[in-house]
Motif scaffolding. Structure first.
Motif, PDB file in Angstrom:
ATOM      1  N   SER A 172       1.584   5.377   0.261  1.00  0.00           N
ATOM      2  CA  SER A 172       0.962   6.594   0.822  1.00  0.00           C
ATOM      3  C   SER A 172       0.687   7.569  -0.313  1.00  0.00           C
ATOM      4  O   SER A 172      -0.306   8.293  -0.309  1.00  0.00           O
ATOM      5  N   TYR A 173       1.618   7.612  -1.266  1.00  0.00           N
ATOM      6  CA  TYR A 173       1.482   8.519  -2.407  1.00  0.00           C
ATOM      7  C   TYR A 173       1.753   7.744  -3.687  1.00  0.00           C
ATOM      8  O   TYR A 173       2.595   6.852  -3.710  1.00  0.00           O
TER       9      TYR A 173
ATOM     10  N   TRP B  17      -5.379   6.883 -10.528  1.00  0.00           N
ATOM     11  CA  TRP B  17      -6.478   7.433  -9.722  1.00  0.00           C
ATOM     12  C   TRP B  17      -7.330   6.302  -9.137  1.00  0.00           C
ATOM     13  O   TRP B  17      -7.662   6.309  -7.949  1.00  0.00           O
TER      14      TRP B  17
ATOM     15  N   GLY C 134      -5.388   4.652  -6.494  1.00  0.00           N
ATOM     16  CA  GLY C 134      -5.376   5.539  -5.313  1.00  0.00           C
ATOM     17  C   GLY C 134      -6.660   5.404  -4.502  1.00  0.00           C
ATOM     18  O   GLY C 134      -6.637   5.422  -3.268  1.00  0.00           O
ATOM     19  N   LEU C 135      -7.790   5.281  -5.196  1.00  0.00           N
ATOM     20  CA  LEU C 135      -9.074   5.072  -4.499  1.00  0.00           C
ATOM     21  C   LEU C 135      -9.033   3.757  -3.730  1.00  0.00           C
ATOM     22  O   LEU C 135      -9.463   3.670  -2.576  1.00  0.00           O
ATOM     23  N   PHE C 136      -8.501   2.727  -4.386  1.00  0.00           N
ATOM     24  CA  PHE C 136      -8.434   1.392  -3.769  1.00  0.00           C
ATOM     25  C   PHE C 136      -7.543   1.420  -2.526  1.00  0.00           C
ATOM     26  O   PHE C 136      -7.892   0.874  -1.479  1.00  0.00           O
ATOM     27  N   TRP C 137      -6.375   2.071  -2.632  1.00  0.00           N
ATOM     28  CA  TRP C 137      -5.399   2.051  -1.542  1.00  0.00           C
ATOM     29  C   TRP C 137      -5.612   3.187  -0.533  1.00  0.00           C
ATOM     30  O   TRP C 137      -5.005   3.186   0.532  1.00  0.00           O
ATOM     31  N   GLY C 138      -6.412   4.172  -0.907  1.00  0.00           N
ATOM     32  CA  GLY C 138      -6.510   5.378  -0.066  1.00  0.00           C
ATOM     33  C   GLY C 138      -5.230   6.202  -0.155  1.00  0.00           C
ATOM     34  O   GLY C 138      -4.801   6.824   0.819  1.00  0.00           O
ATOM     35  N   SER C 139      -4.578   6.208  -1.333  1.00  0.00           N
ATOM     36  CA  SER C 139      -3.317   6.940  -1.514  1.00  0.00           C
ATOM     37  C   SER C 139      -3.592   8.311  -2.117  1.00  0.00           C
ATOM     38  O   SER C 139      -4.596   8.511  -2.791  1.00  0.00           O
ATOM     39  N   LYS C 140      -2.675   9.227  -1.878  1.00  0.00           N
ATOM     40  CA  LYS C 140      -2.745  10.542  -2.525  1.00  0.00           C
ATOM     41  C   LYS C 140      -2.058  10.449  -3.891  1.00  0.00           C
ATOM     42  O   LYS C 140      -0.994   9.845  -4.004  1.00  0.00           O
TER      43      LYS C 140
ATOM     44  N   ASP D  56      -4.336  14.930  -6.179  1.00  0.00           N
ATOM     45  CA  ASP D  56      -4.321  15.674  -4.909  1.00  0.00           C
ATOM     46  C   ASP D  56      -3.308  16.812  -4.942  1.00  0.00           C
ATOM     47  O   ASP D  56      -3.520  17.863  -4.369  1.00  0.00           O
TER      48      ASP D  56
ATOM     49  N   GLN E  95       0.831  -1.216   0.000  1.00  0.00           N
ATOM     50  CA  GLN E  95       0.000   0.000   0.000  1.00  0.00           C
ATOM     51  C   GLN E  95       0.863   1.262   0.000  1.00  0.00           C
ATOM     52  O   GLN E  95       1.642   1.486   0.926  1.00  0.00           O
TER      53      GLN E  95
END
Length: 394
Positions: free
Chosen positions: A56-57, A73, A76-82, A121, A54
């Motif tokens: 972070s960015y 994108w 990022g939604l799946f992982w909660g990443s920026k 982001d 996972q």
């Protein structure tokens, strides 16, 4: 394929995850092939991004952004990443070079970049001109992070220059000595004394000019070839100019086409060489050269040529072809010269190399200015501009 620099390969903090290259999609019309390629790449890329730890960015360089912005994108939604997009140019302006501005593919690519570009982001871009354009046309707020040279782009000491020339002389004739000196090991530019082991620059040596190119439509290489034809004529007319070794690095689709043109030029005082260089040798060659030439014309008019950034890191003065925001990097008559056509480039070469190497007036002062204006290196620039964005979590 070029291997990454060994610093990248050795780093414990970098893990390279290869994505297989697509070959053999040669069925049906061009448009169908393109759509199919984008779909297959999307699946490949998403699969790869969902299998890593996972993040972070997710930091993504654009172009190429189709399909990677949309895929990143989703990941990022799946992982909660920026998601951070690093805008180096626009993909649609590069496509428009070969298809024209109003081609349906180019219009779709522009719409896609505008839409998905807003989903990030944070945004970084490479010039103030691009920062302004992103805001005016895309309503995207970006921070300017100028490209900076990595720490290994620096002036090359004479003994390392000599080792590099001797290595290149094995494969490339222009690096071999013009006259053999039995008491010294020599290249076209340097010789090492057999007894003392000291390296000196060869008397009457040629000037070393380097240009690196991606051999694509946005670099009109014939500009340099025409300027070299003029340079050859100046020598025939009696101008006190050195012989030239012109090294052109890089690989790309138009290389064979231009190599064909080069073969037809019968120069007496100029040798053109298109060597294949290892990643570690490229900075050493830049740090050894007398002058760099840049033919990059930005497709958007908003990005700066990375090759000039690297040349400046090596304190190598540059002649660069003019486009809108080039002045953010090349200061005319201070660290290099800006030209608009082959005639102007030829005159600049003549002015810079007159009486070389005894008189290096402008070349010397440009080099001194580059030494004095010691720019930030890549890592320092990153720490100052990007870390505050990330809230110093990294």
């Amino acid at each position: 394929e070029n291997r990454p620099h060994r610093d990248v390969l050795r780093s414990e903090k970098i893990r390279l995850v290869p994505v297989a290259e697509l070959r053999g999609l040669r069925v049906g019309p061009k448009l169908f092939q393109y759509v199919l390629k984008v779909l297959v790449q999307s699946v490949q890329l998403l699969y790869t991004l969902l299998r890593i730890e996972q993040p972070s960015y997710i930091l993504l360089q654009n172009p190429p952004g189709l399909p990677s912005i949309a895929v990143a994108w989703v990941a990022g939604l799946f992982w909660g990443s920026k998601l951070i997009i690093d805008w180096h140019n626009y993909g649609y302006t590069i496509m428009s070079l070969s298809h024209g501005r109003n081609h349906p593919l180019v219009l779709i690519a522009k719409w896609y970049e505008k839409l998905f570009g807003r989903l990030s982001d944070y945004n970084l871009c490479v010039t103030d001109a691009m920062k302004k354009d992103l805001w005016v046309n895309f309503r995207i707020k970006a921070v300017t992070l100028y490209d900076k040279p990595a720490s290994y782009f620096k002036e090359t000491p004479l003994d390392l220059q000599h080792n590099l020339y001797m290595k290149l002389a094995k494969d490339y004739e222009p690096f071999r000595p013009r006259a053999v000196n039995p008491s010294a090991e020599g290249s076209a530019f340097t010789e090492r004394d057999g007894k003392s082991g000291n390296v000196v620059k060869t008397r009457g040596r040629p000037a070393l000019l380097i240009s690196s190119t991606s051999w694509t439509e946005d670099e009109d290489f014939s500009v340099l070839l025409r300027a070299l034809e003029d340079y050859e004529r100046f020598i025939k007319e009696g101008a006190k100019l050195p012989a030239l070794v012109c090294v052109i690095t890089g690989k790309g689709p138009l290389k064979d086409y231009y190599n064909g043109l080069i073969q037809k030029l019968h120069f007496k005082h100029i040798q053109i060489c298109t060597p294949w260089l290892e990643a570690e040798d490229y900075p050493l060659l830049l740090g050894s050269a007398d002058l760099g030439v840049c033919l990059h014309k930005s497709s958007s008019g908003l990005d700066l040529p990375m090759k000039v950034v690297d040349m400046f890191g090596c304190c190598l003065p540059v002649c660069a072809i003019h486009f809108e925001c080039l002045h953010e990097l090349v200061k005319h008559n201070e660290n290099g010269l800006i030209f608009r056509d082959s005639k102007e480039l030829a005159e600049q070469l003549k002015m810079l190399f007159l009486e070389f190497p005894t008189l290096e007036g402008k070349l010397h002062s440009f080099r001194e200015n580059l030494r004095v204006s010691r720019q930030l290196r890549w890592d320092e620039s990153w720490d100052q501009i990007v870390l505050p964005l990330l809230g110093n979590k990294e």
